[in-house]
Design an enzyme around this catalytic site. Structure first.
Site, mmCIF file in Angstrom:
data_model
loop_
_atom_site.group_PDB
_atom_site.id
_atom_site.type_symbol
_atom_site.label_atom_id
_atom_site.label_comp_id
_atom_site.label_asym_id
_atom_site.label_seq_id
_atom_site.Cartn_x
_atom_site.Cartn_y
_atom_site.Cartn_z
ATOM 1 N N TYR A 155 55.348 16.501 65.706
ATOM 2 C CA TYR A 155 53.896 16.323 65.546
ATOM 3 C C TYR A 155 53.258 16.038 66.915
ATOM 4 O O TYR A 155 52.120 16.407 67.171
ATOM 5 C CB TYR A 155 53.598 15.218 64.529
ATOM 6 C CG TYR A 155 52.218 15.349 63.934
ATOM 7 C CD1 TYR A 155 51.839 16.481 63.221
ATOM 8 C CD2 TYR A 155 51.266 14.339 64.074
ATOM 9 C CE1 TYR A 155 50.573 16.619 62.689
ATOM 10 C CE2 TYR A 155 50.001 14.459 63.535
ATOM 11 C CZ TYR A 155 49.662 15.595 62.843
ATOM 12 O OH TYR A 155 48.396 15.717 62.316
ATOM 13 N N LYS A 162 45.208 12.624 66.502
ATOM 14 C CA LYS A 162 44.795 11.995 65.234
ATOM 15 C C LYS A 162 44.503 10.505 65.439
ATOM 16 O O LYS A 162 43.625 9.953 64.781
ATOM 17 C CB LYS A 162 45.869 12.190 64.156
ATOM 18 C CG LYS A 162 45.990 13.628 63.653
ATOM 19 C CD LYS A 162 44.688 14.185 63.113
ATOM 20 C CE LYS A 162 44.874 15.514 62.410
ATOM 21 N NZ LYS A 162 43.590 16.187 62.116
HETATM 22 N N1 LIG Z 1 48.376 20.562 56.369
HETATM 23 C C1 LIG Z 1 48.743 19.316 56.530
HETATM 24 O O1 LIG Z 1 49.894 18.932 56.274
HETATM 25 C C2 LIG Z 1 47.736 18.299 57.001
HETATM 26 C C3 LIG Z 1 47.991 16.928 56.760
HETATM 27 C C4 LIG Z 1 47.071 15.994 57.203
HETATM 28 C C5 LIG Z 1 45.940 16.400 57.893
HETATM 29 N N2 LIG Z 1 45.718 17.733 58.110
HETATM 30 C C6 LIG Z 1 44.487 18.120 58.807
HETATM 31 O O2 LIG Z 1 43.675 18.866 57.932
HETATM 32 C C7 LIG Z 1 42.749 19.618 58.722
HETATM 33 C C8 LIG Z 1 42.742 21.058 58.214
HETATM 34 O O3 LIG Z 1 43.980 21.684 58.493
HETATM 35 P P1 LIG Z 1 44.744 22.587 57.420
HETATM 36 O O4 LIG Z 1 46.078 22.005 57.258
HETATM 37 O O5 LIG Z 1 43.873 22.824 56.251
HETATM 38 O O6 LIG Z 1 44.995 23.946 58.219
HETATM 39 P P2 LIG Z 1 44.061 25.249 58.414
HETATM 40 O O7 LIG Z 1 44.768 26.033 59.468
HETATM 41 O O8 LIG Z 1 43.796 25.908 57.129
HETATM 42 O O9 LIG Z 1 42.701 24.632 58.963
HETATM 43 C C9 LIG Z 1 42.520 24.281 60.315
HETATM 44 C C10 LIG Z 1 41.149 24.801 60.691
HETATM 45 O O10 LIG Z 1 40.810 24.391 62.015
HETATM 46 C C11 LIG Z 1 40.024 25.451 62.546
HETATM 47 N N3 LIG Z 1 39.883 25.345 63.991
HETATM 48 C C12 LIG Z 1 40.842 25.322 64.955
HETATM 49 N N4 LIG Z 1 40.271 25.249 66.166
HETATM 50 C C13 LIG Z 1 38.920 25.200 65.958
HETATM 51 C C14 LIG Z 1 37.788 25.112 66.813
HETATM 52 N N5 LIG Z 1 37.893 25.062 68.150
HETATM 53 N N6 LIG Z 1 36.557 25.073 66.253
HETATM 54 C C15 LIG Z 1 36.403 25.165 64.920
HETATM 55 N N7 LIG Z 1 37.427 25.247 64.052
HETATM 56 C C16 LIG Z 1 38.662 25.267 64.585
HETATM 57 C C17 LIG Z 1 40.786 26.701 62.115
HETATM 58 O O11 LIG Z 1 39.998 27.866 62.257
HETATM 59 C C18 LIG Z 1 41.085 26.345 60.669
HETATM 60 O O12 LIG Z 1 40.035 26.766 59.828
HETATM 61 C C19 LIG Z 1 43.204 19.461 60.171
HETATM 62 O O13 LIG Z 1 42.447 18.435 60.768
HETATM 63 C C20 LIG Z 1 44.646 19.015 60.009
HETATM 64 O O14 LIG Z 1 45.137 18.324 61.119
HETATM 65 C C21 LIG Z 1 46.594 18.683 57.673
#
Ligand SMILES: NC(=O)c1ccc[n+]([C@@H]2O[C@H](COP(=O)([O-])OP(=O)(O)OC[C@H]3O[C@@H](n4cnc5c(N)ncnc54)[C@H](O)[C@@H]3O)[C@@H](O)[C@H]2O)c1
Length: 255
Positions: A155, A162
């Site tokens: 990570y 984060k």
């Molecule tokens: N998937 C997991 O296990 C998990 C767990 C906890 C938190 N998260 C968090 O959830 C959030 C969404 O991630 P996800 O897992 O749905 O994946 P995802 O890839 O579907 O979404 C990530 C999004 O970030 C966008 N992005 C990246 N760079 C960008 C920029 N410069 N400007 C605008 N948008 C941008 C991407 O286009 C995408 O739509 C993130 O903050 C991620 O860290 C994910």
């Protein structure tokens, strides 16, 4: 819970995105939705994806560029007036920084992950506020992960980003609170999204949650979306500056 509320969902990519699960939950609870996505070349795909959310509209926005945020909120103000909530569901780190040991993170990679994943929330709040897009009692929600407080191999710099995001939430909540605006985070359990695929051995993280979390299972994007909906709604009006875990309880366990 979100009847007569307009909510901006930032960071939809596909139907596996947490933003998509949040959109489903918010829509079912009566919200009118606006979306942002990355890359004009993805417009057709995104418009098809959100077509199930009647009356919704999508704008491209690179949230790491203040000028694009200004353009976004100017358009939103003209079209919708004020909005009641924002979901920030955006993160990015360079792949090599998730593959190598953390100690080898480059200065550029460190700055990039923090810029896109943490500073973009600060800029979003400031620009939305400056352009007077946020209604009284607006609620802003970001999505974070347990890797902000504990070491999870792979990570790496995203954990640092984060931690910055969660700390930013507290300072933003303090700055915006006197105006009734709330800022919180939902700490989601691991979910197999496109972003998660970049994390080394992600499947083994899912297996450990299934084995050790009190609920003995992983969470879905819709369940995280339900928690986001609560945070966006007036039901959570007394809560600000908090990180609330939607993770099957995994984070309470010792070993
Ligand atoms: N998937 C997991 O296990 C998990 C767990 C906890 C938190 N998260 C968090 O959830 C959030 C969404 O991630 P996800 O897992 O749905 O994946 P995802 O890839 O579907 O979404 C990530 C999004 O970030 C966008 N992005 C990246 N760079 C960008 C920029 N410069 N400007 C605008 N948008 C941008 C991407 O286009 C995408 O739509 C993130 O903050 C991620 O860290 C994910």
């Amino acid at each position: 819970m979100l009847k007569e509320k307009t909510v901006l969902i930032m960071g939809i990519r596909n139907k596996w995105s947490i933003a998509y699960g949040a959109a489903q939950a918010a829509y079912e609870n009566g919200a009118k939705l606006i979306f942002t996505f990355m890359g004009e070349e993805n417009r057709e795909k995104i418009e098809e994806l959100i077509s199930e959310f009647e009356g919704s509209k999508a704008y491209t926005c690179d949230a790491s560029k203040d000028e694009e945020l200004v353009e976004l909120f100017t358009k939103i103000k003209a079209e919708y007036g004020k909005i009641n909530g924002i979901l920030h569901s955006i993160a990015h780190a360079n792949t090599q920084d998730l593959r190598n040991d953390f100690i080898n993170t480059s200065k550029e990679g460190f700055a990039h992950a923090n810029d896109v994943s943490a500073y973009s929330l600060v800029a979003t709040c400031r620009i939305a506020k400056e352009l007077d897009v946020l209604s009284d009692n607006a609620s802003i929600v970001a999505v974070t992960y347990y890797g902000s407080t504990k070491v999870l191999e792979g990570y790496n710099v995203m954990g640092v980003a984060k931690a910055a995001l969660e700390c930013s939430i507290r300072y933003l909540a303090s700055n915006l609170g006197p105006e009734g605006i709330r800022v919180n985070a939902i700490s989601a359990g691991p979910i197999k999204t496109l972003s998660a695929k970049g994390i080394k051995d992600f499947n083994s993280i899912l297996d450990v949650v299934e084995e050790k979390a009190p609920l003995r299972r992983n969470v879905t994007t819709k369940e995280v979306g339900n928690a986001v909906t609560f945070m966006l709604s007036d039901m959570s009006r007394a809560i600000t500056g908090q990180v609330v875990y939607a993770d099957s309880g995994y984070s309470i366990m010792g070993i």
